[in-house]
Design a protein around this motif. Structure first.
Motif, mmCIF file in Angstrom:
data_model
loop_
_atom_site.group_PDB
_atom_site.id
_atom_site.type_symbol
_atom_site.label_atom_id
_atom_site.label_comp_id
_atom_site.label_asym_id
_atom_site.label_seq_id
_atom_site.Cartn_x
_atom_site.Cartn_y
_atom_site.Cartn_z
ATOM 1 N N ALA A 68 5.325 3.927 41.613
ATOM 2 C CA ALA A 68 4.009 4.860 41.436
ATOM 3 C C ALA A 68 3.461 4.462 39.867
ATOM 4 N N GLU A 69 2.163 4.505 39.624
ATOM 5 C CA GLU A 69 1.663 4.259 38.368
ATOM 6 C C GLU A 69 0.627 5.344 38.172
ATOM 7 N N PRO A 70 0.237 5.582 36.712
ATOM 8 C CA PRO A 70 -0.673 6.619 36.356
ATOM 9 C C PRO A 70 -1.892 6.645 37.061
ATOM 10 N N ARG A 71 -2.166 7.740 37.787
ATOM 11 C CA ARG A 71 -3.291 7.776 38.707
ATOM 12 C C ARG A 71 -4.878 7.428 37.720
ATOM 13 N N GLN B 47 4.239 19.880 30.285
ATOM 14 C CA GLN B 47 2.864 18.990 30.846
ATOM 15 C C GLN B 47 3.440 18.475 32.334
ATOM 16 N N THR B 48 2.350 18.173 33.049
ATOM 17 C CA THR B 48 2.383 17.565 34.347
ATOM 18 C C THR B 48 1.554 16.143 34.330
ATOM 19 N N TYR B 49 2.086 15.097 34.922
ATOM 20 C CA TYR B 49 1.543 13.613 34.794
ATOM 21 C C TYR B 49 1.321 13.456 36.285
ATOM 22 N N GLN B 50 0.225 12.912 36.753
ATOM 23 C CA GLN B 50 -0.201 12.451 38.046
ATOM 24 C C GLN B 50 0.081 10.807 38.202
ATOM 25 N N PHE B 51 0.581 10.595 39.220
ATOM 26 C CA PHE B 51 1.017 9.240 39.711
ATOM 27 C C PHE B 51 0.618 8.843 41.214
ATOM 28 N N VAL B 52 0.164 7.577 41.269
ATOM 29 C CA VAL B 52 0.026 7.068 42.676
ATOM 30 C C VAL B 52 0.804 6.070 43.131
ATOM 31 N N VAL B 53 1.469 6.047 44.259
ATOM 32 C CA VAL B 53 2.062 4.943 44.793
ATOM 33 C C VAL B 53 1.512 3.721 44.948
ATOM 34 N N THR B 54 2.169 2.780 44.271
ATOM 35 C CA THR B 54 1.408 1.556 44.318
ATOM 36 C C THR B 54 2.422 0.402 45.101
ATOM 37 N N GLU B 55 3.544 0.638 45.178
ATOM 38 C CA GLU B 55 4.333 -0.300 45.989
ATOM 39 C C GLU B 55 5.507 0.370 46.431
ATOM 40 N N ARG B 56 5.891 -0.252 47.598
ATOM 41 C CA ARG B 56 7.388 0.211 48.189
ATOM 42 C C ARG B 56 8.039 -1.023 48.717
ATOM 43 N N ALA B 57 9.375 -1.035 48.713
ATOM 44 C CA ALA B 57 10.083 -2.386 49.043
ATOM 45 C C ALA B 57 11.473 -1.826 49.327
ATOM 46 N N VAL B 58 12.091 -2.409 50.328
ATOM 47 C CA VAL B 58 13.600 -2.362 50.629
ATOM 48 C C VAL B 58 14.309 -3.847 50.085
ATOM 49 N N ARG B 59 15.162 -3.572 49.055
ATOM 50 C CA ARG B 59 15.824 -4.708 48.618
ATOM 51 C C ARG B 59 17.475 -4.529 49.065
ATOM 52 N N ASP C 173 6.456 -2.484 29.958
ATOM 53 C CA ASP C 173 5.566 -2.103 28.808
ATOM 54 C C ASP C 173 4.472 -1.192 29.295
ATOM 55 N N SER C 174 4.121 -1.162 30.705
ATOM 56 C CA SER C 174 3.317 -0.126 31.110
ATOM 57 C C SER C 174 3.862 1.133 31.741
ATOM 58 N N PRO C 175 3.387 2.130 31.834
ATOM 59 C CA PRO C 175 3.808 3.448 32.398
ATOM 60 C C PRO C 175 3.998 3.318 33.905
ATOM 61 N N ARG C 176 5.343 3.640 34.457
ATOM 62 C CA ARG C 176 5.469 3.642 35.924
ATOM 63 C C ARG C 176 6.387 4.606 36.039
ATOM 64 N N LEU C 177 6.523 5.134 37.375
ATOM 65 C CA LEU C 177 7.465 5.689 37.977
ATOM 66 C C LEU C 177 8.164 5.312 39.206
ATOM 67 N N THR C 178 9.434 4.952 38.949
ATOM 68 C CA THR C 178 10.269 4.325 40.046
ATOM 69 C C THR C 178 11.238 5.095 40.748
ATOM 70 N N LEU C 179 11.102 5.289 41.992
ATOM 71 C CA LEU C 179 12.042 6.024 42.914
ATOM 72 C C LEU C 179 13.016 5.131 43.651
ATOM 73 N N MET C 180 14.151 5.645 43.592
ATOM 74 C CA MET C 180 15.019 4.989 44.503
ATOM 75 C C MET C 180 16.082 5.685 45.242
ATOM 76 N N THR C 181 16.278 5.269 46.670
ATOM 77 C CA THR C 181 17.375 5.852 47.429
ATOM 78 C C THR C 181 17.858 4.777 48.552
ATOM 79 N N CYS C 182 19.069 5.075 49.056
ATOM 80 C CA CYS C 182 19.676 4.253 49.895
ATOM 81 C C CYS C 182 18.936 3.795 51.188
ATOM 82 N N ALA C 183 19.246 2.784 51.667
ATOM 83 C CA ALA C 183 18.252 2.302 52.867
ATOM 84 C C ALA C 183 19.554 1.275 53.685
ATOM 85 N N GLY C 184 18.984 0.955 54.701
ATOM 86 C CA GLY C 184 19.833 0.129 55.719
ATOM 87 C C GLY C 184 20.989 0.742 56.495
#
Length: 554
Positions: free
Chosen positions: A381-384, A329-341, A353-364
């Motif tokens: 990203a959170e469910p569309r 099955q496929t699930y649709q998400f929408v990006v709601t936040e991006r940040a560099v930490r 508690d709420s569903p979300r998809l969090t993606l991470m990679t290197c920066a700097g």
């Protein structure tokens, strides 16, 4: 003198050795990765099919297998739409008959005893009528699955032994529990041949059908059907099929694959503890199943050519779509936040508690001593459906940094421009404010920032009093760019009339209204190749900046 030369040669050799190691390392990693277990799993996850609703024809879970798998009825006239079947071979030509000693003596030709050719078999008489692959339980490890293959015999004689070939690589995710009818050798082990498990059963009777039913249990997170083959007793292909996967609805599990349309990225996902292979996306094992909480995906920005899996994740913007798949099955998400930490800040992986998809990679910046980057880029990203149904309340804007560039640069305030150049002396024909300082004409297009109470420069233009080389123009332009400007392309573009450089800036995205953070630098070229006019402006349309450069100054 000789000692100094030897030292220089030694240092140079060491530098070359280090460079060779750095250059070859990704390619060695690529060679080790190719066809590894993780590579095969990632490819399988990336190609996992979408499941279709279960048809009510399969044996229900827990019911005893049918006692007879040779149903009577009319001859099948059409193949089931759920199976993709290979066409049968064309009828073979009439063969010359062998002589008594086995050699071929065609009419009008002398007998040639050597070599003895093998007779060519014609097409199989049997027909592959149908193939289905049906989960009896929701897809997950331990689910019961039925593979049913129907073979029709249009002749009036028995079909003889029949071979069903299942790929061994596919069986890595399934275990055979039973077969009807029982194979001729009386076991479920079959024979290994051509990377397949061959199961041999008695063929269909003349004018009848044979259903071969294989009872399976999943041993891994798999939903794919086998690319199966059926052959007759002579080894002739009866048919080939990879049926659709049918299944009842179930809960999502770990992420199988991720799609990011903006990046044109489709990638399989494998489970990792923290550090993924450099060529694939990994989901943290400790993170939640898809839509059951915080599902965390990680990927590198470096690797051999073509394998920088999250190299362009910094181009993803708030509002972009991300699609994740799990268990067919496929699930649709929408990006709601991006940040560099900072690199040691792992708070975004915490459970939610709420569903979300969090993606991470290197920066700097890359530190060659620690072999690590100084920062991490996080995309949430959170469910569309939830984003659409429950939009976030409008919050007071976060005050932007006092200065995102040197006064007079892109994104700086009207007060900064006055501080740098003094009050404006007029307005250009293209409605840009005009400033003068030391013979240099500086122009700016000011926009109101809602809620900020300031006006900021969305475009800055300079008309230099003397022509500059491109190198000089680049050096001068750096004073007009935001502090965090990052190139979006490997190099400049252009022609004999102009040069374009493309950048992105998080400070611009957060400071100027309705902007993605993308901006351009455009250089007007003279006939001799020198530069006299420079424009820096938000957006991705160089023609707009060229029009500003070429408009009259008054």
């Amino acid at each position: 003198m000789r000692r100094r030369s030897t030292l220089i040669i030694g240092v140079g050799g060491l530098i070359l050795l280090v460079g060779a190691v750095v250059t070859l390392e990704p390619w060695v990693e690529a060679a080790m990765w190719h066809d590894s277990a993780a590579d095969i799993q990632a490819q399988r996850n990336a190609a996992a099919p979408a499941v279709v609703p279960l048809r009510p024809t399969a044996t229900p879970s827990g019911e005893s297998p049918p006692t007879s798998l040779r149903p009577s009825g009319p001859t099948p006239t059409a193949l089931a739409s759920s199976a993709v079947l290979m066409p049968l071979s064309a009828p073979a030509a009439v063969l010359p008959q062998p002589t008594r000693d086995g050699s071929i003596a065609p009419s009008g030709q002398p007998k040639t005893p050597e070599p003895t050719p093998e007779p060519t078999l014609g097409p199989a008489d049997l027909q592959l009528a149908d193939a289905t692959f049906q989960f009896q339980d929701p897809p997950q490890p331990g689910a019961n699955v039925l593979l049913r293959v129907t073979v029709h015999n249009p002749t009036d004689t028995d079909g003889g032994p029949l071979h069903l070939d299942l790929p061994l690589a596919w069986l890595n995710g399934y275990r055979i529990q039973g077969i009807e009818p029982l194979p001729i050798d009386g076991t479920l082990n079959g024979q290994r041949t051509d990377s397949s498990l061959r199961l041999t059963v008695a063929g269909p009777p003349g004018g009848g059908n044979l259903d071969i039913v294989v009872y399976l249990v999943t041993t891994d997170e798999v939903v794919d059907a086998p690319d199966l083959r059926v052959l007759d007793a002579h080894g002739r292909l009866v048919g080939r099929a990879q049926p659709a996967t049918e299944a009842p609805p179930g809960d999502p599990g770990p992420v199988y694959a991720v799609d990011i349309p903006r990046l044109r990225l489709h990638a399989g996902v494998i489970q990792v503890d923290w550090e993924p292979p450099v060529f694939v996306v990994g989901q943290l094992r400790a993170s939640a199943h898809l839509t059951a909480g915080n599902s965390v995906l990680v990927g590198h920005v470096r690797g051999a050519a073509g394998y920088n899996i999250f190299d362009h994740l910094d181009q993803v913007q708030v509002g972009d779509q991300i699609v994740a798949s799990s268990r067919g099955q496929t699930y649709q998400f929408v990006v709601t936040e991006r940040a560099v930490r900072p690199e040691d800040d792992t708070s975004p992986v915490e459970a939610t508690d709420s569903p979300r998809l969090t993606l991470m990679t290197c920066a700097g910046d890359w530190n060659p001593l620690t072999r690590d980057y100084t920062e991490r880029l996080w995309v949430v990203a959170e469910p569309r459906d939830e984003v659409t149904a429950h939009p976030r309340p409008t919050l007071p804007p976060t005050p932007p940094p006092a200065q995102i560039a040197v006064p007079g640069g892109l994104g700086t305030t009207a007060a900064d421009l006055v501080k740098a150049f003094g009050p404006p002396v007029g307005e250009s024909a293209s409605r840009l404010a005009v400033y003068q300082r030391n013979g240099v004409e500086h122009q700016a297009q000011l926009v109101d920032v809602p809620g900020d109470g300031t006006r900021r420069a969305a475009v800055v233009v300079e008309h230099a009093p003397v022509a500059l080389t491109y190198a000089q123009a680049i050096q001068h332009t750096r004073s007009l760019l935001p502090h965090d400007a990052t190139p979006r392309a490997a190099g400049p573009e252009g022609n004999t009339r102009f040069i374009v450089e493309r950048y992105i800036s998080a400070a611009v995205a957060s400071t100027l209204p309705n902007e993605s953070g993308e901006f351009l630098v455009v250089y007007n070229r003279n006939k001799d190749g020198t530069i006299s006019d420079i424009a820096v402006g938000v957006g991705d349309d160089p023609n707009r900046l060229l029009d500003l450069l070429n408009s009259p100054t008054r």
